[in-house]
Scaffold this motif. Structure first.
Motif, PDB file in Angstrom:
ATOM      1  N   TYR A  15       1.413 -14.671  -4.330  1.00  0.00           N
ATOM      2  CA  TYR A  15       1.983 -14.276  -5.620  1.00  0.00           C
ATOM      3  C   TYR A  15       1.215 -13.035  -6.040  1.00  0.00           C
ATOM      4  O   TYR A  15       0.070 -13.141  -6.464  1.00  0.00           O
ATOM      5  CB  TYR A  15       1.811 -15.367  -6.664  1.00  0.00           C
ATOM      6  N   PHE A  18      -2.571 -12.780  -5.085  1.00  0.00           N
ATOM      7  CA  PHE A  18      -3.137 -14.118  -4.960  1.00  0.00           C
ATOM      8  C   PHE A  18      -2.501 -14.880  -3.793  1.00  0.00           C
ATOM      9  O   PHE A  18      -1.276 -14.966  -3.688  1.00  0.00           O
ATOM     10  CB  PHE A  18      -2.921 -14.884  -6.267  1.00  0.00           C
ATOM     11  N   ALA A  20      -1.550 -18.110  -2.272  1.00  0.00           N
ATOM     12  CA  ALA A  20      -1.377 -19.516  -2.651  1.00  0.00           C
ATOM     13  C   ALA A  20      -1.353 -20.411  -1.422  1.00  0.00           C
ATOM     14  O   ALA A  20      -1.823 -21.550  -1.461  1.00  0.00           O
ATOM     15  CB  ALA A  20      -0.088 -19.692  -3.451  1.00  0.00           C
ATOM     16  N   ASN A  40      -5.418 -29.915  -7.586  1.00  0.00           N
ATOM     17  CA  ASN A  40      -4.521 -29.002  -8.305  1.00  0.00           C
ATOM     18  C   ASN A  40      -4.674 -27.591  -7.775  1.00  0.00           C
ATOM     19  O   ASN A  40      -5.778 -27.126  -7.526  1.00  0.00           O
ATOM     20  CB  ASN A  40      -4.844 -28.999  -9.805  1.00  0.00           C
ATOM     21  N   GLY A  41      -3.532 -26.937  -7.576  1.00  0.00           N
ATOM     22  CA  GLY A  41      -3.565 -25.545  -7.132  1.00  0.00           C
ATOM     23  C   GLY A  41      -3.784 -25.373  -5.639  1.00  0.00           C
ATOM     24  O   GLY A  41      -3.962 -24.260  -5.158  1.00  0.00           O
ATOM     25  N   ALA A  42      -3.742 -26.476  -4.874  1.00  0.00           N
ATOM     26  CA  ALA A  42      -4.004 -26.383  -3.435  1.00  0.00           C
ATOM     27  C   ALA A  42      -2.895 -25.639  -2.696  1.00  0.00           C
ATOM     28  O   ALA A  42      -3.115 -25.090  -1.619  1.00  0.00           O
ATOM     29  CB  ALA A  42      -4.165 -27.781  -2.856  1.00  0.00           C
ATOM     30  N   GLY A  43      -1.690 -25.633  -3.274  1.00  0.00           N
ATOM     31  CA  GLY A  43      -0.559 -24.986  -2.610  1.00  0.00           C
ATOM     32  C   GLY A  43       0.472 -25.982  -2.101  1.00  0.00           C
ATOM     33  O   GLY A  43       1.368 -25.617  -1.336  1.00  0.00           O
ATOM     34  N   LYS A  44       0.380 -27.218  -2.549  1.00  0.00           N
ATOM     35  CA  LYS A  44       1.313 -28.250  -2.088  1.00  0.00           C
ATOM     36  C   LYS A  44       2.745 -27.956  -2.539  1.00  0.00           C
ATOM     37  O   LYS A  44       3.664 -27.930  -1.723  1.00  0.00           O
ATOM     38  CB  LYS A  44       0.885 -29.627  -2.625  1.00  0.00           C
ATOM     39  N   SER A  45       2.913 -27.739  -3.830  1.00  0.00           N
ATOM     40  CA  SER A  45       4.271 -27.496  -4.344  1.00  0.00           C
ATOM     41  C   SER A  45       4.845 -26.218  -3.755  1.00  0.00           C
ATOM     42  O   SER A  45       6.039 -26.156  -3.431  1.00  0.00           O
ATOM     43  CB  SER A  45       4.262 -27.379  -5.868  1.00  0.00           C
ATOM     44  N   THR A  46       4.010 -25.207  -3.629  1.00  0.00           N
ATOM     45  CA  THR A  46       4.475 -23.944  -3.065  1.00  0.00           C
ATOM     46  C   THR A  46       5.013 -24.171  -1.652  1.00  0.00           C
ATOM     47  O   THR A  46       6.103 -23.708  -1.303  1.00  0.00           O
ATOM     48  CB  THR A  46       3.313 -22.936  -3.039  1.00  0.00           C
ATOM     49  N   GLN A  85       8.386 -31.178  -9.003  1.00  0.00           N
ATOM     50  CA  GLN A  85       7.256 -31.683  -9.783  1.00  0.00           C
ATOM     51  C   GLN A  85       7.619 -31.775 -11.263  1.00  0.00           C
ATOM     52  O   GLN A  85       7.252 -32.696 -11.958  1.00  0.00           O
ATOM     53  CB  GLN A  85       6.056 -30.754  -9.581  1.00  0.00           C
ATOM     54  N   GLU A 162       5.172 -35.211  -6.208  1.00  0.00           N
ATOM     55  CA  GLU A 162       4.556 -36.139  -7.173  1.00  0.00           C
ATOM     56  C   GLU A 162       5.608 -37.009  -7.856  1.00  0.00           C
ATOM     57  O   GLU A 162       5.719 -37.031  -9.082  1.00  0.00           O
ATOM     58  CB  GLU A 162       3.740 -35.369  -8.213  1.00  0.00           C
ATOM     59  N   HIS A 194      -0.959 -37.620  -5.974  1.00  0.00           N
ATOM     60  CA  HIS A 194      -2.385 -37.656  -6.287  1.00  0.00           C
ATOM     61  C   HIS A 194      -2.896 -39.088  -6.237  1.00  0.00           C
ATOM     62  O   HIS A 194      -4.044 -39.349  -6.545  1.00  0.00           O
ATOM     63  CB  HIS A 194      -2.650 -37.052  -7.668  1.00  0.00           C
TER      64      HIS A 194
HETATM   65  N1  LIG Z   1       5.269 -18.636  -9.757  1.00  0.00           N
HETATM   66  C1  LIG Z   1       3.952 -18.442  -9.571  1.00  0.00           C
HETATM   67  N2  LIG Z   1       3.376 -17.274  -9.898  1.00  0.00           N
HETATM   68  C2  LIG Z   1       2.057 -17.058  -9.693  1.00  0.00           C
HETATM   69  N3  LIG Z   1       1.225 -17.964  -9.170  1.00  0.00           N
HETATM   70  C3  LIG Z   1       1.726 -19.151  -8.830  1.00  0.00           C
HETATM   71  C4  LIG Z   1       3.111 -19.462  -9.022  1.00  0.00           C
HETATM   72  N4  LIG Z   1       3.319 -20.717  -8.590  1.00  0.00           N
HETATM   73  C5  LIG Z   1       2.128 -21.175  -8.172  1.00  0.00           C
HETATM   74  N5  LIG Z   1       1.173 -20.243  -8.306  1.00  0.00           N
HETATM   75  C6  LIG Z   1      -0.246 -20.389  -7.934  1.00  0.00           C
HETATM   76  O1  LIG Z   1      -0.329 -20.829  -6.596  1.00  0.00           O
HETATM   77  C7  LIG Z   1      -1.328 -21.805  -6.432  1.00  0.00           C
HETATM   78  C8  LIG Z   1      -0.739 -23.036  -5.792  1.00  0.00           C
HETATM   79  O2  LIG Z   1       0.158 -23.626  -6.701  1.00  0.00           O
HETATM   80  P1  LIG Z   1       0.942 -24.956  -6.347  1.00  0.00           P
HETATM   81  O3  LIG Z   1       1.865 -25.222  -7.474  1.00  0.00           O
HETATM   82  O4  LIG Z   1       1.526 -24.844  -4.995  1.00  0.00           O
HETATM   83  O5  LIG Z   1      -0.245 -26.019  -6.331  1.00  0.00           O
HETATM   84  P2  LIG Z   1      -0.191 -27.583  -6.126  1.00  0.00           P
HETATM   85  O6  LIG Z   1      -0.983 -27.895  -4.922  1.00  0.00           O
HETATM   86  O7  LIG Z   1       1.202 -28.065  -6.151  1.00  0.00           O
HETATM   87  O8  LIG Z   1      -0.990 -28.093  -7.415  1.00  0.00           O
HETATM   88  P3  LIG Z   1      -0.720 -29.349  -8.390  1.00  0.00           P
HETATM   89  O9  LIG Z   1      -1.404 -30.518  -7.803  1.00  0.00           O
HETATM   90  O10 LIG Z   1      -1.392 -28.921  -9.650  1.00  0.00           O
HETATM   91  O11 LIG Z   1       0.730 -29.511  -8.536  1.00  0.00           O
HETATM   92  C9  LIG Z   1      -1.915 -22.037  -7.821  1.00  0.00           C
HETATM   93  O12 LIG Z   1      -3.132 -21.340  -7.918  1.00  0.00           O
HETATM   94  C10 LIG Z   1      -0.902 -21.462  -8.767  1.00  0.00           C
HETATM   95  O13 LIG Z   1      -1.523 -20.900  -9.895  1.00  0.00           O
END
Ligand SMILES: Nc1ncnc2c1ncn2[C@@H]1O[C@H](COP(=O)(O)OP(=O)(O)OP(=O)(O)O)[C@@H](O)[C@H]1O
Ligand SMILES: [Mg+2]
Lengths: 308, 270
Positions: A15, A18, A20, A40-46, A85, A162, A194
């Motif tokens: 992003y 950054f 992700a 949180n923020g590991a990149g799972k949802s991405t 999510q 989740e 989680h």
């Molecule tokens: N649309 C976006 N724009 C900028 N940064 C993003 C965006 N979506 C996610 N990120 C960043 O990418 C990283 C991974 O986000 P992601 O949502 O994949 O985490 P996650 O593992 O699903 O966390 P969680 O357990 O909190 O759901 C985070 O640091 C988040 O801030």
């Protein structure tokens, strides 16, 4: 032998500047139930959104059902059921209308969808709320509706981000039960959670992610075996004394984790560790011997505890 | 239990399913939409049509402006402005909701629907509302005797065309918006407000100083009004200008939709 429904190589998602998701590789086989764990923020949802063909990757190769999500997104999505999510139900429409229109987005005939609605409402325990607008549902009810909605198109792959967050224990067990049955029917599951008990219950194989990278991968049992000892001793000396007691016990076990409220001592024979502590003249306020769990693997790999 | 197994194909012309959902959504506000469609023209006709109209005919005579009664003169403009207003409301709010408030577009996009399908469906929904508003409006104009020339009915498709072209542009605009407060201020104060005031709605555009006529030129409302006046009572414009008016609105429509389709897709798959 078994085919890979999902194949990911060198997947990176940025992003802006950054990173992700940082060059990850994994694959998921048909009828497998594959879990993503990570803080949180590991990149799972991405990662899940890229597989679900709803987010563009920056680089790497992704194949879902033999297709590239960037090129054949709609064709892939026709086979998927997605629980995001964050719920994105249509708040103005009723519960049953939400199921109905979602089925319509797949181009399914009205008759087909209507024949499924009762079953889905029963599964979501929302029969009484059938004609209530979604904006009037509780958070957990919305969650259940979102999960039911993902099943209306009879997907081949179910992607659940989740899914049980916000669900009460009963609803959670109903979901687990349903997911087991879907798996038996040959449906492939991708789950982030989680809850370690959920991951242990539901997943054949897990991937632990942190800061966009894969820390470990394997079955729950294999991960526990590889990253933890057979048993764990938990001792509490009171929050002010835990840190000061820790050095003395370092030699008694393979590994030690000092948490704010307790000390975890990893050993294949935790009972023996406790005996040595007591023999040394130290008496913890409470002690507990238990088997290692995914919780311990997670703590080891990410340095973070999930139970705060 | 299932009637047949789901086919798992990508439906053809997905926008129609989005349209179906939009219509369901609008039905929840059916009476509000109908009330607005009726009250809007009534208020305008009573205050401006009769009030200002009487003032004009008392001072200049019944062939008030452009050789026709004031009501006949403003009818095509009122129709087009209601079309524009209706199309805009039904494009802007669902788009804000879809991307930001309820995030429903993200749900739609996790099915075979694409960004272009979703944008197209929202646009079509707005067109349904526009046709309804313009329909009600023209009936009321007729009852007030403002649709009295044999070609008055032509103002209806022209108004719908204006709604479509402005709706398309607003759809594109709204799809970029992240901060809606600022967006609504900009649209209300600097786009819609000036458009109604400077599009030759209530008096011929050439009454204005040339610098202010510029607003009319970039306003679909002026182009639609000119066309509508030409069609309904033979307001004199050159053949070339007819082409310009049609072309202007057609370009807005096509370019607006094209940008919207692209930006919806981009924003959904960020
Ligand atoms: N649309 C976006 N724009 C900028 N940064 C993003 C965006 N979506 C996610 N990120 C960043 O990418 C990283 C991974 O986000 P992601 O949502 O994949 O985490 P996650 O593992 O699903 O966390 P969680 O357990 O909190 O759901 C985070 O640091 C988040 O801030
Ligand atoms: Mg997440």
């Amino acid at each position: 032998m078994s085919e890979n429904l999902i194949e990911v190589r060198g997947l990176t998602k940025k992003y802006g500047d950054f990173v992700a998701v940082n060059g990850i590789d994994f694959h998921v086989q048909k009828s497998e139930s594959f879990g993503f764990l990570g803080p949180n923020g590991a990149g799972k949802s991405t990662t899940m959104r890229i597989i679900a063909a709803t987010s563009q990757r920056t680089s790497g190769e992704v194949s879902v059902l033999g297709k590239d999500p960037e090129i054949q997104g709609p064709q892939i999505r026709a086979h998927l059921g997605v629980v995001p999510q964050q719920d994105n139900l249509d708040a103005q429409l009723t519960v049953s209308e939400n199921l109905y229109i979602y089925g319509r987005y797949f181009g399914l005939p009205s008759k087909f969808i209507k024949s499924k609605i009762n079953d889905l409402l029963e599964f979501a325990q929302l029969e009484e709320k059938r004609d209530v607008k979604v904006e009037a549902l509780s958070g957990g009810m919305k969650r259940r509706l979102t999960i039911a909605r993902s099943l209306v198109s009879e997907p081949d792959i179910l992607i659940l981000d989740e899914p049980t967050t916000g669900l009460d224990p009963q609803a959670r067990h109903i979901l687990w039960d349903r997911l087991f049955r879907l798996k038996e029917d040959g449906i492939t599951l991708l789950i982030t959670t989680h809850y370690m008990d959920e991951a242990e219950q539901l997943c054949d194989r897990l991937m632990v992610m942190d800061k966009g990278s894969i820390m470990a991968e394997g079955s729950p049992a294999a991960l526990i075996k590889k990253y933890s000892t057979k048993e764990v001793l938990e001792v509490r000396f009171g929050s002010d004394r835990n840190a000061e007691m820790a050095p003395a016990m370092q030699q008694l076990c393979e590994r030690i984790e000092v948490l704010p409220d307790r000390i975890l001592l990893y050993s294949d024979d935790a009972e023996a560790v406790l005996e040595s502590i007591v023999a040394g003249g130290n008496h913890p306020n409470t002690s507990l011997v238990r088997r290692s769990s995914l919780e311990d693997v997670f703590l080891r790999l990410t340095g973070r505890s999930l139970i705060e | 239990m299932s009637v047949t197994r789901s086919e798992r194909k990508v439906p053809k012309f997905g926008a129609r399913y989005i349209l179906e959902a939009r219509i369901r959504g609008m039905m929840k506000f059916f009476w509000v939409i109908v009330a607005v469609a009726i009250l809007n023209p009534l208020l305008y006709l009573i205050s401006i049509g009769l009030g200002v109209g009487t003032l004009i005919s008392n001072n200049i005579g019944p062939q008030g402006i452009d050789g026709v009664s004031y009501l006949t003169f403003i009818a095509p403009a009122l129709l087009a402005s209601s079309a524009i207003q209706g199309a805009m409301d039904e494009v802007v709010f669902p788009t804000m909701d879809g991307f930001k408030w309820g995030k429903v577009f993200f749900g739609m996009n996790s099915t075979p629907q694409t960004g272009a399908d979703i944008a197209g469906g929202v646009f079509l929904g707005a067109m349904v509302r526009t046709v309804l508003s313009v329909g009600v409006y023209s009936v009321i104009l007729y009852l007030f005797g403002a649709m009295d020339s044999p070609h008055s009915y032509l103002a209806v498709p022209i108004a719908i065309f204006a709604g479509a072209s402005f709706g398309a542009v607003m759809l594109a605009f709204a799809s970029y918006v992240h901060n809606e407060d600022m967006f609504f201020t900009i649209v209300g104060r600097f786009i819609v407000g000036p458009m109604f005031l400077f599009s030759g709605t209530f008096y011929p555009l050439d009454t204005l100083p040339i610098a202010l006529q510029f607003f009319g030129w970039i306003s679909p409302l002026w182009h639609a009004t000119e066309l509508g006046r030409y069609a309904t009572y033979g307001h004199s414009i050159s053949g070339a200008m007819i082409g310009v008016h049609i072309l202007f609105m057609a370009v807005m429509l096509v370019v607006g939709l094209k940008i919207a389709f692209r930006q919806f897709q981009k924003r959904l798959t960020k």
